[in-house]
Motif scaffolding. Sequence first.
Motif, mmCIF file in Angstrom:
data_model
loop_
_atom_site.group_PDB
_atom_site.id
_atom_site.type_symbol
_atom_site.label_atom_id
_atom_site.label_comp_id
_atom_site.label_asym_id
_atom_site.label_seq_id
_atom_site.Cartn_x
_atom_site.Cartn_y
_atom_site.Cartn_z
ATOM 1 N N ALA A 17 31.466 37.016 35.387
ATOM 2 C CA ALA A 17 32.862 37.335 35.717
ATOM 3 C C ALA A 17 33.043 37.385 37.234
ATOM 4 N N LYS A 18 32.092 37.998 37.926
ATOM 5 C CA LYS A 18 32.159 38.099 39.390
ATOM 6 C C LYS A 18 32.138 36.700 40.008
ATOM 7 N N LYS A 19 31.275 35.839 39.460
ATOM 8 C CA LYS A 19 31.186 34.467 39.952
ATOM 9 C C LYS A 19 32.536 33.763 39.766
ATOM 10 N N TRP A 20 33.165 33.974 38.605
ATOM 11 C CA TRP A 20 34.474 33.363 38.346
ATOM 12 C C TRP A 20 35.496 33.859 39.370
ATOM 13 N N LEU A 21 35.520 35.166 39.619
ATOM 14 C CA LEU A 21 36.465 35.728 40.593
ATOM 15 C C LEU A 21 36.236 35.116 41.977
ATOM 16 N N ASP A 22 34.954 35.003 42.365
ATOM 17 C CA ASP A 22 34.622 34.416 43.673
ATOM 18 C C ASP A 22 35.073 32.956 43.751
ATOM 19 N N GLU A 23 34.751 32.182 42.717
ATOM 20 C CA GLU A 23 35.090 30.754 42.721
ATOM 21 C C GLU A 23 36.595 30.516 42.712
ATOM 22 N N ASN A 24 37.338 31.451 42.123
ATOM 23 C CA ASN A 24 38.785 31.299 42.047
ATOM 24 C C ASN A 24 39.510 32.084 43.137
ATOM 25 N N GLU A 25 38.724 32.578 44.090
ATOM 26 C CA GLU A 25 39.241 33.270 45.270
ATOM 27 C C GLU A 25 40.189 34.413 44.916
ATOM 28 N N VAL A 26 39.794 35.174 43.897
ATOM 29 C CA VAL A 26 40.555 36.360 43.516
ATOM 30 C C VAL A 26 40.031 37.525 44.355
ATOM 31 N N GLU A 27 40.930 38.212 45.031
ATOM 32 C CA GLU A 27 40.510 39.373 45.829
ATOM 33 C C GLU A 27 40.238 40.539 44.907
ATOM 34 N N TYR A 28 39.066 41.140 45.072
ATOM 35 C CA TYR A 28 38.742 42.272 44.208
ATOM 36 C C TYR A 28 37.912 43.304 44.954
ATOM 37 N N GLU A 29 37.970 44.506 44.424
ATOM 38 C CA GLU A 29 37.137 45.598 44.914
ATOM 39 C C GLU A 29 36.102 45.818 43.817
ATOM 40 N N ALA A 30 34.823 45.535 44.123
ATOM 41 C CA ALA A 30 33.756 45.714 43.136
ATOM 42 C C ALA A 30 33.376 47.193 43.072
ATOM 43 N N ILE A 31 33.413 47.745 41.869
ATOM 44 C CA ILE A 31 33.098 49.165 41.669
ATOM 45 C C ILE A 31 31.986 49.262 40.630
ATOM 46 N N HIS A 32 30.893 49.892 40.994
ATOM 47 C CA HIS A 32 29.756 50.059 40.083
ATOM 48 C C HIS A 32 30.178 51.015 38.967
ATOM 49 N N ILE A 33 30.236 50.509 37.728
ATOM 50 C CA ILE A 33 30.801 51.277 36.617
ATOM 51 C C ILE A 33 29.961 52.497 36.234
ATOM 52 N N VAL A 34 28.665 52.479 36.564
ATOM 53 C CA VAL A 34 27.814 53.623 36.230
ATOM 54 C C VAL A 34 27.846 54.667 37.351
ATOM 55 N N ASP A 35 27.785 54.198 38.597
ATOM 56 C CA ASP A 35 27.806 55.119 39.740
ATOM 57 C C ASP A 35 29.191 55.713 39.975
ATOM 58 N N ASN A 36 30.230 54.923 39.725
ATOM 59 C CA ASN A 36 31.612 55.359 39.973
ATOM 60 C C ASN A 36 32.525 55.012 38.803
ATOM 61 N N PRO A 37 32.286 55.585 37.625
ATOM 62 C CA PRO A 37 33.156 55.243 36.494
ATOM 63 C C PRO A 37 34.565 55.790 36.718
ATOM 64 N N PRO A 38 35.557 55.144 36.109
ATOM 65 C CA PRO A 38 36.917 55.677 36.248
ATOM 66 C C PRO A 38 36.996 57.076 35.621
ATOM 67 N N THR A 39 37.826 57.916 36.187
ATOM 68 C CA THR A 39 38.002 59.271 35.659
ATOM 69 C C THR A 39 38.814 59.197 34.360
ATOM 70 N N LYS A 40 38.878 60.308 33.684
ATOM 71 C CA LYS A 40 39.641 60.374 32.437
ATOM 72 C C LYS A 40 41.109 59.982 32.689
ATOM 73 N N GLY A 41 41.687 60.510 33.778
ATOM 74 C CA GLY A 41 43.076 60.184 34.114
ATOM 75 C C GLY A 41 43.267 58.711 34.434
ATOM 76 N N GLU A 42 42.325 58.149 35.204
ATOM 77 C CA GLU A 42 42.403 56.721 35.540
ATOM 78 C C GLU A 42 42.277 55.877 34.273
ATOM 79 N N LEU A 43 41.356 56.268 33.410
ATOM 80 C CA LEU A 43 41.164 55.521 32.165
ATOM 81 C C LEU A 43 42.418 55.521 31.305
ATOM 82 N N LYS A 44 43.074 56.662 31.223
ATOM 83 C CA LYS A 44 44.303 56.746 30.415
ATOM 84 C C LYS A 44 45.341 55.758 30.948
ATOM 85 N N LYS A 45 45.505 55.724 32.277
ATOM 86 C CA LYS A 45 46.466 54.782 32.879
ATOM 87 C C LYS A 45 46.070 53.334 32.585
ATOM 88 N N ILE A 46 44.754 53.045 32.733
ATOM 89 C CA ILE A 46 44.255 51.680 32.509
ATOM 90 C C ILE A 46 44.501 51.258 31.060
#
Length: 118
Positions: A17-46
């Motif tokens: 997926a990261k390779k696809w984002l890079d190849e398609n020049e999509v700007e993204y902020e990579a967040i390590h899902i284990v080190d920095n998982p979304p909070t309960k509030g963030e998850l609800k919004k997502i």
Amino acid sequence: MTVQFYWYPKCGTCRNAKKWLDENEVEYEAIHIVDNPPTKGELKKIIDKSDLPYKKFFNTSGKKYRELGLKDKLKDASEDEMLDYLASDGMLMKRPLTVGEDQVTVGFKEQDFENAWK
């Protein structure tokens, strides 16, 4: 627009997926899902933004999911309980989780990424 890309670097699907984002020049902020998982509030919004059922956000093939016996527990779990599980451990989340202003993709299917992020 920069999307939030929650990923686990050792996961092959995440790397694709990261390779696809890079190849398609999509700007993204990579967040390590284990080190920095979304909070309960963030998850609800997502999840609310995604219009997907809560169960779609679980990594059902993961070791942690099986260890906790979530297949049975989730049958009767409330949305709030599901959020507690998801927020407790990044390894319980299906990944990658890609979040934009108006949309969300869970996992990586090239067609979904084409539709959402191009």
